[in-house]
Scaffold this motif. Structure first.
Motif, PDB file in Angstrom:
ATOM      1  N   MET A   2     -10.192   7.747  17.716  1.00 53.08           N
ATOM      2  CA  MET A   2      -9.542   7.011  16.872  1.00 53.08           C
ATOM      3  C   MET A   2      -9.652   7.560  15.353  1.00 53.08           C
ATOM      4  N   THR A   3      -8.764   7.614  14.817  1.00 52.44           N
ATOM      5  CA  THR A   3      -8.812   8.146  13.579  1.00 52.44           C
ATOM      6  C   THR A   3      -8.607   7.148  12.315  1.00 52.44           C
ATOM      7  N   PHE A   4      -9.405   7.317  11.376  1.00 48.93           N
ATOM      8  CA  PHE A   4      -9.412   6.345  10.014  1.00 48.93           C
ATOM      9  C   PHE A   4      -8.230   6.564   9.241  1.00 48.93           C
ATOM     10  N   THR A   5      -7.309   5.792   8.801  1.00 43.74           N
ATOM     11  CA  THR A   5      -6.292   5.955   7.846  1.00 43.74           C
ATOM     12  C   THR A   5      -6.818   4.867   6.736  1.00 43.74           C
ATOM     13  N   PRO A   6      -6.975   5.518   5.584  1.00 46.44           N
ATOM     14  CA  PRO A   6      -7.656   4.524   4.505  1.00 46.44           C
ATOM     15  C   PRO A   6      -6.156   3.826   3.969  1.00 46.44           C
ATOM     16  N   SER A   7      -6.496   2.583   3.466  1.00 41.49           N
ATOM     17  CA  SER A   7      -5.513   1.783   2.766  1.00 41.49           C
ATOM     18  C   SER A   7      -5.127   2.250   1.452  1.00 41.49           C
ATOM     19  N   ALA A   8      -5.744   3.145   0.900  1.00 41.90           N
ATOM     20  CA  ALA A   8      -5.742   3.503  -0.572  1.00 41.90           C
ATOM     21  C   ALA A   8      -6.694   4.725  -0.871  1.00 41.90           C
ATOM     22  N   LEU A   9      -6.187   5.303  -1.823  1.00 37.86           N
ATOM     23  CA  LEU A   9      -7.119   6.706  -2.087  1.00 37.86           C
ATOM     24  C   LEU A   9      -7.511   6.130  -3.790  1.00 37.86           C
ATOM     25  N   LEU A  10      -8.874   6.276  -3.814  1.00 34.10           N
ATOM     26  CA  LEU A  10      -9.300   6.334  -5.069  1.00 34.10           C
ATOM     27  C   LEU A  10      -9.554   7.882  -5.893  1.00 34.10           C
ATOM     28  N   ILE A  11      -8.860   7.965  -7.021  1.00 31.81           N
ATOM     29  CA  ILE A  11      -9.073   9.224  -7.838  1.00 31.81           C
ATOM     30  C   ILE A  11      -9.927   9.110  -9.044  1.00 31.81           C
ATOM     31  N   THR A  12     -10.949   9.640  -9.083  1.00 32.10           N
ATOM     32  CA  THR A  12     -11.871   9.743 -10.314  1.00 32.10           C
ATOM     33  C   THR A  12     -11.603  10.554 -11.331  1.00 32.10           C
ATOM     34  N   GLY A  18      -7.338 -11.699  -2.879  1.00 36.53           N
ATOM     35  CA  GLY A  18      -8.551 -12.114  -3.738  1.00 36.53           C
ATOM     36  C   GLY A  18      -9.555 -11.186  -3.529  1.00 36.53           C
ATOM     37  N   ASP A  19     -10.000 -10.658  -2.302  1.00 34.31           N
ATOM     38  CA  ASP A  19     -11.131  -9.898  -1.890  1.00 34.31           C
ATOM     39  C   ASP A  19     -10.328  -8.584  -2.453  1.00 34.31           C
ATOM     40  N   ARG A  20      -9.102  -8.223  -2.162  1.00 34.99           N
ATOM     41  CA  ARG A  20      -8.772  -6.623  -2.677  1.00 34.99           C
ATOM     42  C   ARG A  20      -9.028  -6.460  -4.212  1.00 34.99           C
ATOM     43  N   LEU A  21      -8.523  -7.735  -4.809  1.00 37.00           N
ATOM     44  CA  LEU A  21      -8.627  -7.608  -6.209  1.00 37.00           C
ATOM     45  C   LEU A  21     -10.252  -7.344  -6.579  1.00 37.00           C
ATOM     46  N   GLU A  68       7.779  -7.851  -0.139  1.00 37.91           N
ATOM     47  CA  GLU A  68       9.026  -8.999  -0.568  1.00 37.91           C
ATOM     48  C   GLU A  68       8.228  -9.912  -1.373  1.00 37.91           C
ATOM     49  N   GLU A  69       7.097 -10.303  -0.960  1.00 37.69           N
ATOM     50  CA  GLU A  69       6.364 -11.466  -1.738  1.00 37.69           C
ATOM     51  C   GLU A  69       5.573 -10.832  -2.969  1.00 37.69           C
ATOM     52  N   GLY A  70       5.403  -9.717  -3.071  1.00 39.68           N
ATOM     53  CA  GLY A  70       4.790  -8.989  -4.130  1.00 39.68           C
ATOM     54  C   GLY A  70       3.365  -8.701  -3.717  1.00 39.68           C
ATOM     55  N   GLU A  71       3.022  -8.582  -2.457  1.00 43.65           N
ATOM     56  CA  GLU A  71       1.501  -8.362  -1.987  1.00 43.65           C
ATOM     57  C   GLU A  71       1.846  -6.667  -1.864  1.00 43.65           C
ATOM     58  N   THR A  72       0.280  -6.335  -2.122  1.00 45.62           N
ATOM     59  CA  THR A  72       0.195  -4.838  -2.080  1.00 45.62           C
ATOM     60  C   THR A  72       0.263  -4.185  -0.598  1.00 45.62           C
ATOM     61  N   LEU A  73       0.884  -3.268  -0.514  1.00 49.72           N
ATOM     62  CA  LEU A  73       0.978  -2.696   0.592  1.00 49.72           C
ATOM     63  C   LEU A  73       0.041  -1.578   0.836  1.00 49.72           C
ATOM     64  N   PRO A  74      -0.750  -1.438   2.191  1.00 53.35           N
ATOM     65  CA  PRO A  74      -1.384  -0.198   2.421  1.00 53.35           C
ATOM     66  C   PRO A  74      -0.734   1.190   2.392  1.00 53.35           C
ATOM     67  N   LEU A  75      -1.127   2.124   2.142  1.00 54.09           N
ATOM     68  CA  LEU A  75      -0.737   3.525   2.344  1.00 54.09           C
ATOM     69  C   LEU A  75      -0.655   3.673   3.901  1.00 54.09           C
TER      70      LEU A  75
END
Length: 116
Positions: free
Chosen positions: A1-11, A26-29, A94-101
């Motif tokens: 099983m491969t891991f697909t991240p929901s986001a990428l952090l760029i420093t 709320g937890d995501r924020l 459509e509700e403005g919720e953030t979607l994962p990559l």
């Protein structure tokens, strides 16, 4: 099983770190604040399927992030530099919720970032 991240952090140091953000908004924020070391975020919609989240006060408190700045310029955001760590996520539903990559978007972004 491969891991697909929901986001990428760029420093600002040009590290690209895959992260999995919580599904609950709320937890995501809270996770975003922690990852970006800030207490307010803003979003730049690079496309309808790609958002770049940043520290709302980063201009005053964070170093320039050259990769984020170049990425934003690639999508036409040419009028400023971007500061501090940024998170790349999918667009909003459509509700403005953030979607994962999605997996294809992650792979395309990683390839694109190596060209910057």
């Amino acid at each position: 099983m491969t891991f697909t991240p929901s986001a990428l952090l760029i420093t600002p140091e040009a590290e690209v770190i895959p992260v999995d953000l919580p599904a609950d908004s709320g937890d995501r924020l809270t996770a975003m604040y922690s990852l970006m070391r800030c207490d307010q975020v803003d979003v730049v919609a690079l496309t309808d399927q790609l958002d770049m989240w940043l520290d709302d006060n980063g201009l005053y408190t964070q170093p320039v992030n050259p990769i984020a700045t170049l990425l934003a310029r690639r999508f036409g955001w040419t009028y400023q530099d971007y500061h501090g760590p940024v998170l790349l996520t999918g667009g909003a539903d459509e509700e403005g919720e953030t979607l994962p990559l999605n997996r294809d978007k992650v792979l395309a972004l990683l390839t694109s970032l190596t060209d910057l």
